[in-house]
Motif scaffolding. Structure first.
Motif, PDB file in Angstrom:
ATOM      1  N   ALA A 212      -2.737   1.860   8.650  1.00  0.00           N
ATOM      2  CA  ALA A 212      -1.717   1.584   7.633  1.00  0.00           C
ATOM      3  C   ALA A 212      -1.691   2.662   6.560  1.00  0.00           C
ATOM      4  O   ALA A 212      -0.651   2.935   5.966  1.00  0.00           O
ATOM      5  CB  ALA A 212      -1.964   0.224   6.993  1.00  0.00           C
ATOM      6  N   PHE A 213      -2.842   3.287   6.309  1.00  0.00           N
ATOM      7  CA  PHE A 213      -2.894   4.337   5.283  1.00  0.00           C
ATOM      8  C   PHE A 213      -2.868   5.735   5.912  1.00  0.00           C
ATOM      9  O   PHE A 213      -3.117   6.719   5.237  1.00  0.00           O
ATOM     10  CB  PHE A 213      -4.155   4.176   4.425  1.00  0.00           C
ATOM     11  CG  PHE A 213      -4.069   3.050   3.420  1.00  0.00           C
ATOM     12  CD1 PHE A 213      -2.909   2.812   2.705  1.00  0.00           C
ATOM     13  CD2 PHE A 213      -5.163   2.242   3.173  1.00  0.00           C
ATOM     14  CE1 PHE A 213      -2.838   1.789   1.762  1.00  0.00           C
ATOM     15  CE2 PHE A 213      -5.110   1.216   2.237  1.00  0.00           C
ATOM     16  CZ  PHE A 213      -3.940   0.984   1.529  1.00  0.00           C
ATOM     17  N   ALA A 214      -2.598   5.796   7.216  1.00  0.00           N
ATOM     18  CA  ALA A 214      -2.579   7.104   7.879  1.00  0.00           C
ATOM     19  C   ALA A 214      -1.155   7.567   8.123  1.00  0.00           C
ATOM     20  O   ALA A 214      -0.934   8.640   8.659  1.00  0.00           O
ATOM     21  CB  ALA A 214      -3.346   7.049   9.197  1.00  0.00           C
ATOM     22  N   TYR A 217       5.399   6.403   6.956  1.00  0.00           N
ATOM     23  CA  TYR A 217       6.646   5.921   7.545  1.00  0.00           C
ATOM     24  C   TYR A 217       6.998   4.542   6.980  1.00  0.00           C
ATOM     25  O   TYR A 217       8.163   4.207   6.790  1.00  0.00           O
ATOM     26  CB  TYR A 217       6.405   5.870   9.063  1.00  0.00           C
ATOM     27  CG  TYR A 217       7.503   5.355   9.952  1.00  0.00           C
ATOM     28  CD1 TYR A 217       8.802   5.831   9.867  1.00  0.00           C
ATOM     29  CD2 TYR A 217       7.193   4.425  10.946  1.00  0.00           C
ATOM     30  CE1 TYR A 217       9.771   5.365  10.737  1.00  0.00           C
ATOM     31  CE2 TYR A 217       8.156   3.968  11.813  1.00  0.00           C
ATOM     32  CZ  TYR A 217       9.453   4.431  11.708  1.00  0.00           C
ATOM     33  OH  TYR A 217      10.406   3.973  12.563  1.00  0.00           O
ATOM     34  N   HIS A 218       5.945   3.740   6.685  1.00  0.00           N
ATOM     35  CA  HIS A 218       6.184   2.372   6.211  1.00  0.00           C
ATOM     36  C   HIS A 218       6.554   2.314   4.727  1.00  0.00           C
ATOM     37  O   HIS A 218       7.062   1.300   4.259  1.00  0.00           O
ATOM     38  CB  HIS A 218       4.937   1.504   6.439  1.00  0.00           C
ATOM     39  CG  HIS A 218       3.830   1.768   5.472  1.00  0.00           C
ATOM     40  ND1 HIS A 218       2.878   2.734   5.639  1.00  0.00           N
ATOM     41  CD2 HIS A 218       3.530   1.163   4.288  1.00  0.00           C
ATOM     42  CE1 HIS A 218       2.033   2.716   4.626  1.00  0.00           C
ATOM     43  NE2 HIS A 218       2.408   1.791   3.779  1.00  0.00           N
ATOM     44  N   ALA A 219       6.249   3.390   4.001  1.00  0.00           N
ATOM     45  CA  ALA A 219       6.283   3.286   2.536  1.00  0.00           C
ATOM     46  C   ALA A 219       7.639   2.859   1.961  1.00  0.00           C
ATOM     47  O   ALA A 219       7.702   1.922   1.159  1.00  0.00           O
ATOM     48  CB  ALA A 219       5.806   4.591   1.916  1.00  0.00           C
ATOM     49  N   LEU A 222       8.137  -1.156   3.394  1.00  0.00           N
ATOM     50  CA  LEU A 222       7.185  -2.199   2.998  1.00  0.00           C
ATOM     51  C   LEU A 222       7.035  -2.284   1.486  1.00  0.00           C
ATOM     52  O   LEU A 222       6.901  -3.364   0.931  1.00  0.00           O
ATOM     53  CB  LEU A 222       5.827  -1.932   3.655  1.00  0.00           C
ATOM     54  CG  LEU A 222       4.737  -2.950   3.327  1.00  0.00           C
ATOM     55  CD1 LEU A 222       5.083  -4.330   3.893  1.00  0.00           C
ATOM     56  CD2 LEU A 222       3.397  -2.495   3.885  1.00  0.00           C
ATOM     57  N   HIS A 223       7.058  -1.138   0.819  1.00  0.00           N
ATOM     58  CA  HIS A 223       6.797  -1.140  -0.621  1.00  0.00           C
ATOM     59  C   HIS A 223       8.075  -1.044  -1.446  1.00  0.00           C
ATOM     60  O   HIS A 223       8.023  -0.734  -2.636  1.00  0.00           O
ATOM     61  CB  HIS A 223       5.854   0.004  -0.988  1.00  0.00           C
ATOM     62  CG  HIS A 223       4.552  -0.049  -0.252  1.00  0.00           C
ATOM     63  ND1 HIS A 223       3.720  -1.155  -0.290  1.00  0.00           N
ATOM     64  CD2 HIS A 223       3.944   0.837   0.557  1.00  0.00           C
ATOM     65  CE1 HIS A 223       2.655  -0.922   0.457  1.00  0.00           C
ATOM     66  NE2 HIS A 223       2.757   0.271   0.988  1.00  0.00           N
ATOM     67  N   ALA A 224       9.219  -1.336  -0.820  1.00  0.00           N
ATOM     68  CA  ALA A 224      10.502  -1.154  -1.521  1.00  0.00           C
ATOM     69  C   ALA A 224      10.556  -1.924  -2.834  1.00  0.00           C
ATOM     70  O   ALA A 224      11.012  -1.417  -3.854  1.00  0.00           O
ATOM     71  CB  ALA A 224      11.650  -1.587  -0.609  1.00  0.00           C
ATOM     72  N   GLN A 371      -0.154  -5.482  -0.566  1.00  0.00           N
ATOM     73  CA  GLN A 371       1.009  -5.556   0.326  1.00  0.00           C
ATOM     74  C   GLN A 371       0.645  -5.058   1.713  1.00  0.00           C
ATOM     75  O   GLN A 371       1.015  -5.645   2.723  1.00  0.00           O
ATOM     76  CB  GLN A 371       2.158  -4.702  -0.224  1.00  0.00           C
ATOM     77  CG  GLN A 371       2.966  -5.404  -1.279  1.00  0.00           C
ATOM     78  CD  GLN A 371       4.045  -4.510  -1.861  1.00  0.00           C
ATOM     79  OE1 GLN A 371       4.128  -3.323  -1.552  1.00  0.00           O
ATOM     80  NE2 GLN A 371       4.871  -5.080  -2.712  1.00  0.00           N
ATOM     81  N   ASP A 372      -0.104  -3.953   1.755  1.00  0.00           N
ATOM     82  CA  ASP A 372      -0.510  -3.414   3.051  1.00  0.00           C
ATOM     83  C   ASP A 372      -1.414  -4.409   3.775  1.00  0.00           C
ATOM     84  O   ASP A 372      -1.250  -4.659   4.964  1.00  0.00           O
ATOM     85  CB  ASP A 372      -1.262  -2.087   2.862  1.00  0.00           C
ATOM     86  CG  ASP A 372      -0.332  -0.978   2.411  1.00  0.00           C
ATOM     87  OD1 ASP A 372       0.659  -0.735   3.103  1.00  0.00           O
ATOM     88  OD2 ASP A 372      -0.620  -0.351   1.377  1.00  0.00           O
ATOM     89  N   GLY A 373      -2.375  -4.978   3.035  1.00  0.00           N
ATOM     90  CA  GLY A 373      -3.343  -5.888   3.650  1.00  0.00           C
ATOM     91  C   GLY A 373      -2.689  -7.138   4.210  1.00  0.00           C
ATOM     92  O   GLY A 373      -3.027  -7.611   5.304  1.00  0.00           O
TER      93      GLY A 373
HETATM   94 FE   FE2 Z   1       1.209   1.244   2.100  1.00  0.00          FE
END
Ligand code: FE2
Ligand code: FES
Length: 422
Positions: A212-214, A217-219, A222-224, A371-373
């Motif tokens: 998830a931290f590598a 692309y998700h940022a 997921l974190h919008a 959020q990631d977790g």
């Molecule tokens: Fe993240």
């Protein structure tokens, strides 16, 4: 003008042909049997970071570390000569845990002149030697000099304390770290002693959180909701692509560009960030850290946001262009659970304003990490249904391929070498 390194031609993934471009499986993250192999093949062979030298301020300073994945509890201590040592936290008399406070499963820290077992009072020096046995004359042929604490291999690099649970490590710590990581020597880790620490239990395989931290692309997706609308919308429209990836042995690096929200105008910034002059990217006012070592931003990204160095197997050092750093540790506790430790480090604040910017940064980091977790638990649950078993990864997810490949390689190599053994 922005200047970003690019692969000479083609994609990042194509530059690492051994990783392939096929869809992948996550069988290695949903299998109790595979986890048992990882414990022996990886966590009992690799160098593992357990802390920093600043946690051991003076001779006699110690901390304990519970390492469930290797089924060990260790005590890490600075001895009288100033040397950092690690021992199994087990009394040689009848096996009681030697150093603990109120609850035997909890970690502890402190300063001691010696370690005294709570059960029958055997005493050990800071060098691990058994110095005193209660009613020694009642024992039979007990040679105290042979019953010191059992040592664990321990080496320090750049102030980071690593241990290795192998009988004889296959490589020194420096050899294991390799040139990409050792090129960070000279970064002022030792001066950044203002620390904020988070720990959380995550119901997902440890590798899924490393993944998830590598990638970033998700940022934007997921974190919008963490960002002001305009910033989030820009991210979603343009997507986000990290400008630099690198693989060195079992370790990985991704660097990001530094388009900071406060540089995009007022409506991209939250009021709380304007007030505190801190946020996800760190304190807005950057301290002068002097000249950076060559290992920092090795892709020479300009503008540059951060470097995320992922040290195999479970340790990440994240260096931010705004003059602070983070560490992550992913400590497996079962095939589908792990403990996540996040630590945020700054130069000690000199003013209340600096302290507030640090605190804002630390809590913003925590919100993102949660959020990631949370997403990971959903991923783990659905992977475990095994309804789908092949997954496509894009070029930005190249480091995920690498982690899972290295894990597989270490497990294969170990299994091959130990074939036929129980
Ligand atoms: Fe993240
Ligand atoms: S178990 Fe430690 S002194 Fe007996």
């Amino acid at each position: 003008m922005s200047r970003f390194p690019r692969p000479f031609e083609g994609t990042w993934t194509e530059h690492y042909p051994e990783l392939g471009t096929d869809p992948v499986t996550y069988d290695d993250s949903i299998s109790p049997e595979f986890y048992e192999l990882e414990r022996r093949a990886i966590f009992k062979r690799a160098w593992l970071n357990v802390g920093r030298v600043e946690q051991l301020a003076k001779p006699g300073s110690y901390f304990t570390k519970e390492v469930a994945v290797t089924n060990a509890s260790i005590v890490v201590v600075r001895d009288r000569e100033g040397e950092v040592r690690a021992f199994h936290n087990v009394c040689r008399h009848r096996g009681n845990k030697l150093v603990w406070n109120d609850f035997p499963r909890e970690e502890t820290e402190g300063v001691a002149r010696q370690f005294v077992c709570k059960y029958h009072g055997w005493r050990y020096g800071l060098d691990g030697a058994l110095n005193h046995v209660q009613q020694e004359s009642e024992f039979f042929d007990l040679d105290k000099s042979c019953y010191g604490l059992v040592p664990v291999h321990c080496e320090v690099w750049a102030g980071f304390i690593f241990v290795n649970f192998a009988h004889q490590p296959e490589q020194s710590l420096r050899e294991f770290l390799g040139p990409m990581i050792t090129a960070l020597e000279g970064y002022p880790f030792g001066r950044m002693t203002e620390r904020f620490a988070y720990r959380t239990e995550v119901h997902a395989n440890w590798k899924l959180f490393v993944d998830a931290f590598a990638e970033f692309y998700h940022a934007p997706v997921l974190h919008a909701k963490q960002s002001r609308e305009r910033y989030a919308a820009a991210g979603q429209k343009l997507g986000f692509e990290a400008p630099y990836y690198r693989i060195d042995g079992p370790h990985r690096l991704v660097s990001t560009a530094g388009v900071r929200n406060w540089e995009m105008g007022d409506d991209a910034v939250k009021r709380s960030e304007v007030l505190t002059r801190g946020g996800l990217f760190g304190p807005w006012d950057k301290p002068d850290l002097g000249k950076m070592p060559p290992g920092v931003n090795p892709g020479r990204c300009d503008p540059w946001g951060l470097d995320s160095f992922q040290l195999f197997p479970n340790f990440v050092i994240l260096i931010w262009s705004q003059g602070w750093y983070l560490t992550y540790h992913y400590w497996p506790t079962s095939y589908n659970t792990h403990t996540f430790d996040g630590n945020v480090y700054f130069l000690p604040a000199r003013t209340a304003r600096e302290r507030i910017a640090h605190e804002m940064t630390a809590v913003t980091f925590k919100e993102f990490a949660l959020q990631d977790g949370n997403t990971l638990e959903a991923t783990q649950l659905s992977l475990e249904t095994r309804a789908v078993d092949r997954f496509h990864l894009n070029d930005q997810e190249v480091l995920l391929r690498h982690l899972h490949k290295v894990v597989g390689d270490w497990v294969d190599e170990y299994s091959f070498a130990n074939e036929g053994q129980p």
